[in-house]
Structures are given as structure tokens and as C-alpha cells.
Enzyme design. Sequence first.
Site, short mmCIF file in Angstrom:
data_model
loop_
_atom_site.label_atom_id
_atom_site.label_comp_id
_atom_site.label_asym_id
_atom_site.label_seq_id
_atom_site.Cartn_x
_atom_site.Cartn_y
_atom_site.Cartn_z
N ARG A 89 -17.94 -18.01 -9.56
CA ARG A 89 -18.97 -17.95 -10.59
C ARG A 89 -18.99 -19.26 -11.37
NH1 ARG A 89 -18.99 -15.58 -16.40
NH2 ARG A 89 -21.22 -15.63 -16.77
N HIS A 133 -25.34 -20.70 -19.60
CA HIS A 133 -24.04 -20.55 -20.25
C HIS A 133 -24.01 -21.54 -21.41
CE1 HIS A 133 -19.73 -18.99 -19.47
NE2 HIS A 133 -19.71 -19.60 -20.64
N GLU A 178 -23.12 -13.96 -22.05
CA GLU A 178 -22.71 -13.61 -23.41
C GLU A 178 -23.78 -13.95 -24.45
OE1 GLU A 178 -18.78 -15.01 -24.34
OE2 GLU A 178 -17.89 -13.96 -22.65
N ASN A 306 -17.74 -9.31 -19.43
CA ASN A 306 -16.70 -10.26 -19.82
C ASN A 306 -15.83 -9.53 -20.83
OD1 ASN A 306 -18.28 -11.98 -18.34
ND2 ASN A 306 -18.75 -13.39 -20.01
N TYR A 308 -12.12 -9.46 -22.97
CA TYR A 308 -10.88 -10.14 -23.38
C TYR A 308 -9.98 -9.32 -24.29
CZ TYR A 308 -12.78 -14.42 -21.40
OH TYR A 308 -13.25 -15.36 -20.52
N GLU A 381 -15.66 -12.17 -16.40
CA GLU A 381 -14.66 -13.01 -17.08
C GLU A 381 -13.54 -12.12 -17.59
OE1 GLU A 381 -15.85 -15.70 -20.21
OE2 GLU A 381 -17.67 -16.27 -19.12
C1 FCB Z 1 -16.03 -16.66 -23.16
C2 FCB Z 1 -16.94 -17.73 -22.62
C3 FCB Z 1 -16.24 -18.72 -21.70
C4 FCB Z 1 -14.85 -19.05 -22.17
C5 FCB Z 1 -14.07 -17.81 -22.49
C6 FCB Z 1 -12.67 -18.05 -22.95
O1 FCB Z 1 -16.54 -16.16 -24.36
O2 FCB Z 1 -18.01 -17.16 -21.90
O3 FCB Z 1 -17.07 -19.84 -21.58
O4 FCB Z 1 -14.89 -19.94 -23.20
O5 FCB Z 1 -14.74 -17.06 -23.48
#
Ligand code: FCB
Length: 478
Positions: A89, A133, A178, A306, A308, A381
Site C-alpha cells: 500500500r 494521503h 484517514e 487504520n 493504533y 495500517e
Molecule cells: C497514521 C497515518 C500514517 C502514519 C501513521 C503512524 O495516522 O495515516 O501516515 O503517520 O499514522
Amino acid sequence: MTSVQHSSSTPPAPALAFPAGFRWGAATAAYQIEGAAAEDGRGPSIWDTFCRTPGKVLGGDTGDVAVDHYHLFRDDVALMSELGLTAYRFSISWPRVQPSGSGKANEAGLDFYRRLVDALLEAGIEPWPTLYHWDLPQGLEDAGGWPERDTAYRFAEYAGLVHEALGDRVGQWMTVNEPWCAAFLGYASGEHAPGRREGPAALRAAHHLMLGHGLAVQGMRERHPDHRLGAAVNLYAISPASDSAADLDAARRVDGMQNRFFLDPLLRGSYPADVLTDLEELGFDAAVRPGDLAVINQPLDQLGVNYYSRFTVTGEAGTAGQAATSPFASHSPWVGSESVGFVDGGRPVTGMGWEIDESGLHEVLTRLHTDYPPVDLYITENGAGYDEVLNGEDTVHDADRIAYIDAHLRASHEAIAGGVPLRGYFTWSLLDNFEWSWGYSKRFGLVHVDYATQRRVPKDSARWYAGVIRRGGLPDHV
Ligand code: FCB
């Protein structure tokens, strides 16, 4: 470049096997890796301008050179091959294709992506481009940026140019990455480019990012009905700090703005009613014209998730604050809910200060499956950033990153076992790179990059991930 060494003998069957055809990938983005900021006719983007504004990016870092992927992409594709990636990607730089944001395509810019795609296909790696992006051409920001409705139409035009150029060889597409960050960090908190702090404008930006997505999908669908199209949203698991009414309301609000404000229009064709009530005073309604939601609600083949972290939030007075997304956070990105507070959830954190909670990924995936119309899901992500050094060795012993990815893959596996149509996983990131307002201070790569020499050195996590891919899953324990 040192190589990812592994044995060629047949790997043992994994205890946790992923379905056949599961995509094993890694992700990057144009401004974070390409460099070559002024080459082959590329125009300036809002990130070029932002990086040059004193105090916006740690250390005054810029993406001018980044990890020079523009020139080193063949080496990077070779690294991907060694890792055994089945998909990659990356994002396409809008100002390479349209230097000022409109008009005919800059063929020299498109040629870079033609070369990259050809190299990937030759290596048997499926290209997964993302069209936006965050690198809006500066010319479009000068005309008002995403808060202007016209930007959505400009985006669809640009998407069409790229799709026409690469559509014969690329069948997987993500429109926007995002949109929450692009809208609310870019136009409300100002931590990201273009650094504006205008709540109502940020709401319009969010709507126009969604509208641009819908318009782009319409055009792409018409051109190649067989292509698989989607968008990548950043979703969080959200917990109230307590079961007090104020904390529950804070959780509803943050979930509303972070998750449902994007998922509902994309997948259901409406904005969440409670969020619209929260935003009543801010004039958001006026931005949404009749027919817009139908455009946004295009049938999708896939949704990129995505993921985290988890947020723990409170509505109790005196706790206002925000999860740190940048070292320069000062304004709230939570338009209409500025008084929500973020509290320590008591979990270990990565080098970004982000709490590690793989159960949140399971929760997010399961919720998508049960609450929304069916759509194939991809984790587009997921990964962990740290402040790492080579220490004179020829690798980085990044056990924390391995543990992070391992835990999130286990949570993904559990979700699949529970019936969630999760079809692939892209870790963030292939290479260490420019981490937005953190500059080069945080490293997310499976592969270490020496920014002075551009030497690439696979970390322990690269070898570990290659093993997971080779086995098609995970062993019993790390
Ligand atoms: C996300 C972004 C990516 C990267 C990660 C850590 O929010 O999409 O570009 O910076 O965080």
C-alpha cells in the site's frame, strides 16, 4: 541494503493460520517516503509549506528528501520481495500528477507510478494505491482547501487522471486516507498541514473529503467496473473513564466524531443524528446539499481500517485535553466537543505515547461487522513507532514492535474466527519515514533507514514478519 535472511526449508504449519488469499502487506505514503520534492515537475503541497513554517514540525524537518524512495524504489521493491509481501500500500502524490491541483496530468509525475507499479507487478506484489494521503496541492489550499466544495470535484478529476493512467494494471484502489486527520488535525487543531484552526471549516473539510471520495468512486466504477474500491479510515476503540453520565456522553461524542461521522455516511448514507445535534450551532448542515449523501454512500468493495489505539475519555469538568497526536497540540480537534478530556487508560504505550490495546482492534472489527452493512475489511495500517538507534549493529532489536504486531494479528485472527470478513493486513510501515509533525524523530519501519546515507537495514521485526508471511500465520507464542 542488507538482506532479510531466512531459511528456505518448508516452514511448519502455524497454530493460527490465516485464510488462503489473505493479503500480507506493508504501507507507506508519498510525502513520508518519496523525497524528490522538486523533481519532474512536482508542485508544492500543503505539507511543503507547513514544514517551512517555523515551529510546525519537530526539528524543522521536511519531506524534501525523506527516504529518497523516488530514486530508490527498485531497492525497496526488492526488500518487499525478500519480506514476501503479497501486497504493498502506497499513496500517489497529487502535486506530482497535477502540480497546481487542476488541469491536465503531468506525465513525468505519472511515469514514476508507472515504473513503481511495473516493478511491483514484476515482483508478484499487488499494488494498493491510495489517492489522497494528505498532500493537497498548495494551489488548491490557496483557493480555500478542503473547506471549499470545489476541492471535492478537483479530487475526483485528479482520481480520474490517475485511474486512467494505471487502471490497466492496478485493480485495488483506496480513495482517501484517514479523512478525520486531514479534516480535524489539518483545519481544527492545526497540528497538521495546512495548520488552520477553524472548527466550522474543519467540518466542511470532512464533508468534502467524503464527497470527493464518492465522486471519485463513481468515475472509477464507470471506467473499470471490476476494480475493487474503498477508503481507509482511522478508527479507535473508545472507553468512558467511568459510567458517570458525563463520561458516557464524552465517549458517545468522541466515538461520534472519530468513528461514526465517517462510517455512517460511507456505509449507511447518513450522518449520525446525535452528532448532527452536537454540531447544530456550527452551521454544518449548510455544507450538506441534497444528494450529497447518496454520492458518498457508493457501494464499496472494501473498507480500510487504520487502527493504533484505544482512547479513554471523560466529560468531567476540568479535565479537558486531547490525546497527543503531535508535540505541538494546543487546540482541540474535537469540534463541537472541545471539553472532552482524555485520561490514562493504564496500558503500556508505544514510543508515540499511544496506548497499546489489541482488544480494541477486535472490538472495532467486530463492531463494523455487526453494526454496518457487509463489506470486506482490510487493516490498512497498524504498527508501532519508537525512537530507535542502530547502535553500530547491523539490525535493530525491536522486540516491542514484534510484540505489538503479533498481538494485533492474534486479535485479527480471533475476529476472523468470529466471522469478520477481514481479508488482509498492512503494517505501518515498510520503512522508517517522515512522521508528520514529529519529523524523523519517530520510527515505524520494519526496515531501519539511516537518513544521512539512505542505507536500509531490516530490523528483527522484518525477519519476524517475513516468517509469519511464509508460514501464513502465527506460532503458538512469540
Ligand atoms: C497514521 C497515518 C500514517 C502514519 C501513521 C503512524 O495516522 O495515516 O501516515 O503517520 O499514522
